[in-house]
Design a protein around this motif. Sequence first.
Motif, PDB file in Angstrom:
ATOM      1  N   ILE A  32      39.089  37.331  42.962  1.00  0.00           N
ATOM      2  CA  ILE A  32      39.917  36.620  42.457  1.00  0.00           C
ATOM      3  C   ILE A  32      39.419  35.317  41.729  1.00  0.00           C
ATOM      4  O   ILE A  32      39.581  34.877  40.380  1.00  0.00           O
ATOM      5  N   THR A  33      38.202  34.767  42.202  1.00  0.00           N
ATOM      6  CA  THR A  33      37.563  33.896  41.646  1.00  0.00           C
ATOM      7  C   THR A  33      36.919  34.168  40.189  1.00  0.00           C
ATOM      8  O   THR A  33      36.895  33.627  39.159  1.00  0.00           O
ATOM      9  N   MET A  34      36.686  35.562  40.024  1.00  0.00           N
ATOM     10  CA  MET A  34      35.871  35.859  38.856  1.00  0.00           C
ATOM     11  C   MET A  34      37.111  36.079  37.941  1.00  0.00           C
ATOM     12  O   MET A  34      36.814  35.844  36.687  1.00  0.00           O
ATOM     13  N   LEU A  35      38.129  36.616  38.114  1.00  0.00           N
ATOM     14  CA  LEU A  35      39.420  36.713  37.017  1.00  0.00           C
ATOM     15  C   LEU A  35      39.913  35.171  36.651  1.00  0.00           C
ATOM     16  O   LEU A  35      40.481  35.301  35.478  1.00  0.00           O
ATOM     17  N   LEU A  36      39.595  34.309  37.422  1.00  0.00           N
ATOM     18  CA  LEU A  36      40.015  32.750  36.957  1.00  0.00           C
ATOM     19  C   LEU A  36      39.036  32.466  36.075  1.00  0.00           C
ATOM     20  O   LEU A  36      39.021  30.943  36.209  1.00  0.00           O
ATOM     21  N   ARG A  37      37.777  32.792  35.961  1.00  0.00           N
ATOM     22  CA  ARG A  37      36.796  32.318  35.326  1.00  0.00           C
ATOM     23  C   ARG A  37      37.319  31.758  33.725  1.00  0.00           C
ATOM     24  O   ARG A  37      38.115  32.615  33.343  1.00  0.00           O
ATOM     25  N   THR A 450      41.941  45.518  33.378  1.00  0.00           N
ATOM     26  CA  THR A 450      40.640  45.416  32.706  1.00  0.00           C
ATOM     27  C   THR A 450      39.667  44.646  33.157  1.00  0.00           C
ATOM     28  O   THR A 450      38.556  44.867  33.563  1.00  0.00           O
ATOM     29  N   LEU A 451      40.008  43.344  33.518  1.00  0.00           N
ATOM     30  CA  LEU A 451      39.214  42.368  34.139  1.00  0.00           C
ATOM     31  C   LEU A 451      38.678  42.975  35.781  1.00  0.00           C
ATOM     32  O   LEU A 451      37.517  42.505  36.038  1.00  0.00           O
ATOM     33  N   ALA A 452      39.780  43.101  36.371  1.00  0.00           N
ATOM     34  CA  ALA A 452      39.565  43.924  37.549  1.00  0.00           C
ATOM     35  C   ALA A 452      38.552  44.736  37.670  1.00  0.00           C
ATOM     36  O   ALA A 452      37.532  44.810  38.538  1.00  0.00           O
ATOM     37  N   MET A 453      38.667  46.024  36.959  1.00  0.00           N
ATOM     38  CA  MET A 453      37.648  46.982  36.893  1.00  0.00           C
ATOM     39  C   MET A 453      36.291  46.498  36.233  1.00  0.00           C
ATOM     40  O   MET A 453      35.167  46.857  36.849  1.00  0.00           O
ATOM     41  N   LEU A 454      36.286  45.353  35.485  1.00  0.00           N
ATOM     42  CA  LEU A 454      34.918  44.954  35.090  1.00  0.00           C
ATOM     43  C   LEU A 454      34.214  44.093  36.369  1.00  0.00           C
ATOM     44  O   LEU A 454      32.989  44.697  36.373  1.00  0.00           O
ATOM     45  N   ALA A 463      39.185  48.636  27.119  1.00  0.00           N
ATOM     46  CA  ALA A 463      40.386  47.839  27.352  1.00  0.00           C
ATOM     47  C   ALA A 463      41.627  48.743  27.229  1.00  0.00           C
ATOM     48  O   ALA A 463      42.704  48.563  27.792  1.00  0.00           O
ATOM     49  N   LEU A 464      41.663  49.508  26.188  1.00  0.00           N
ATOM     50  CA  LEU A 464      42.711  50.538  25.809  1.00  0.00           C
ATOM     51  C   LEU A 464      43.108  51.336  26.867  1.00  0.00           C
ATOM     52  O   LEU A 464      44.148  51.879  27.077  1.00  0.00           O
ATOM     53  N   LEU A 465      42.125  51.820  27.885  1.00  0.00           N
ATOM     54  CA  LEU A 465      42.389  52.491  28.790  1.00  0.00           C
ATOM     55  C   LEU A 465      43.554  51.790  29.875  1.00  0.00           C
ATOM     56  O   LEU A 465      44.220  52.738  30.272  1.00  0.00           O
ATOM     57  N   TYR A 466      43.589  50.655  29.885  1.00  0.00           N
ATOM     58  CA  TYR A 466      44.560  49.993  30.597  1.00  0.00           C
ATOM     59  C   TYR A 466      45.767  49.544  29.714  1.00  0.00           C
ATOM     60  O   TYR A 466      46.815  49.126  30.413  1.00  0.00           O
TER      61      TYR A 466
END
Length: 571
Positions: A32-37, A450-454, A463-466
């Motif tokens: 969650i912290t990474m996603l909010l960067r 996309t960000l979560a999988m990253l 990104a188009l995968l999602y």
Amino acid sequence: MASEPPPPDTAELPSPSNSTQTSGSPSTAFAITMLLRPEYLSVVLTALGIIWLGAHGSLRRPPSAAPVKTKAGKRQPKEEKFAEGLVASDAIMFPVLAAGVLISLYYLIEWLQDPDLLNKIVRGYISIMAIASVGRLAGDLLHILTSFVFPSTWVDRGGTLYHIDADRHAQFVVDQVTGEERIVEEKDTPLPGRLSIFSRSGPSRGLLWGIRHLLTEEWTVKFAMHGLMFVKFNVRLNDLVGYLLSIPVAIAYHLTGRNALSNVLSTAMCYASFMLLSPTSFGIGTMVLWGLFVYDIVMVFYTPYMITVATKLDAPIKLVFESSGGVSMLGLGDIVVPGMLMGLALRFDLYQFYKKQIKLEPVDLTTELTTELASEHFTEKKQVLLHTQQRRVKAPFVDPRGQWGSRFWSTKFGSLSPVKEASSAIAATAFPKPYFYASVTGYFLGMMATLAMLVVFKHGQPALLYLVPGVTGALWLTALARGEIKDMLGYTEDGSLDTEDVVVEVDAEGNVVESKKEQVEEDIGKKPGEDVAEEAKPIKEQTAAPVQDEGDYDVFLFSITAPRMSLHPEG
């Protein structure tokens, strides 16, 4: 530009270089912290902002609306058309062309070893090509800002809606019972609400009316070379200013190559793509997206092409955001490709809005019936009145340009929509948008996935995968839930739906049972040459060269003609 494939999906959101996680899956709190960067949030919000601007900028008159009605003495505006309407074959050609461009760039970079020369060439080329895109974006943004200062309507605290009439230099209200207009003598300013304090004196009011006129009326540009060409088109002052601003921006990027300026050019090119490129139907748009969906997966997971080009090619084909924690990138293809379908969804919402406003007016039609009696060998003809014939009448289209300020000033505090009397602002900006909002939700969820999988896999993600399942799934599920699958499949922008008002058969309950293909003037018995309904007239562009004195002609002509500025109504 419209015939070329979209920029390769260079942005696959590579993971930050200073990540401390080297093995195992990150904890929930860390994820969650990474996603909010900041760099990740910047990517998501910027992409959504570009799509919102591009989708609204791509609004055209839907086939369910009549052409814009102009005042007497003013020229009918020319309607914008998409330069490239995607067809079914593009679902195959787009991935092939995009792959060809991407692979060519990859091997060119490998052959040069040092991509610095290639970066300079590409930056120079795109800097020149982006001038038109930046100019268009800047001009449209200036139109929005102008509408906030000079709206056409505004509402006071008591809920009274005022209309600002630039021709009469006055404000008026409309009686809701009689429909009559009443000029408000004490409000002779072009400014709404509290802004009117800046126009208390007579000279200041006159000056402001003149400024409003120059900013909102069209200027005429002419370019001619004797015997070769004659071009005449209309622009507004904001458009000219926008193109003037685009030149120093392009030069500054070419000389410095800064990421901030690169993002400006990338944003403008995405915006321009929405103006030029669109699928003609939801079926074609869905096929194009799924074709590029496969291309994106192959190029990211099974080849080195995508990541190499994304990291080594320094050109405005991606959005780049940096922070103390790392760098995040998103390719323009990840914005333009799903954004095209999202723009189509917004235009479908507008089509549905005007479709519900189509009225049926009774038309007295006569038909000639022939009866033959074999025994008496004679023919009898009768004129029979058909009372079941009715004509579809479309509501006139309201151009969204210049209406955003009217929406703001016509919305009471604490509300999200203008007052119901502000019909123009509602028709232009506040119409229901269920399909567009559904696609925005799908895009946002796709970006978050996309960000979560990253974060989980620490590897650049396609990104188009999602995004493709998120956007297309949201649209088709919305149509299924609303029971409008048939309407969605039947909607097309190939021009076949944009017919003149037609006469239809209705049953006893008023439902349309059959459409007549004949033109209105033929159905109602008009003589050839008589005028038809205003909304049924085609828009004709003036292409003839200007009339000149005999023996005198222009060898070379370039002129910009401004609308005449009047500081007083009687002037």
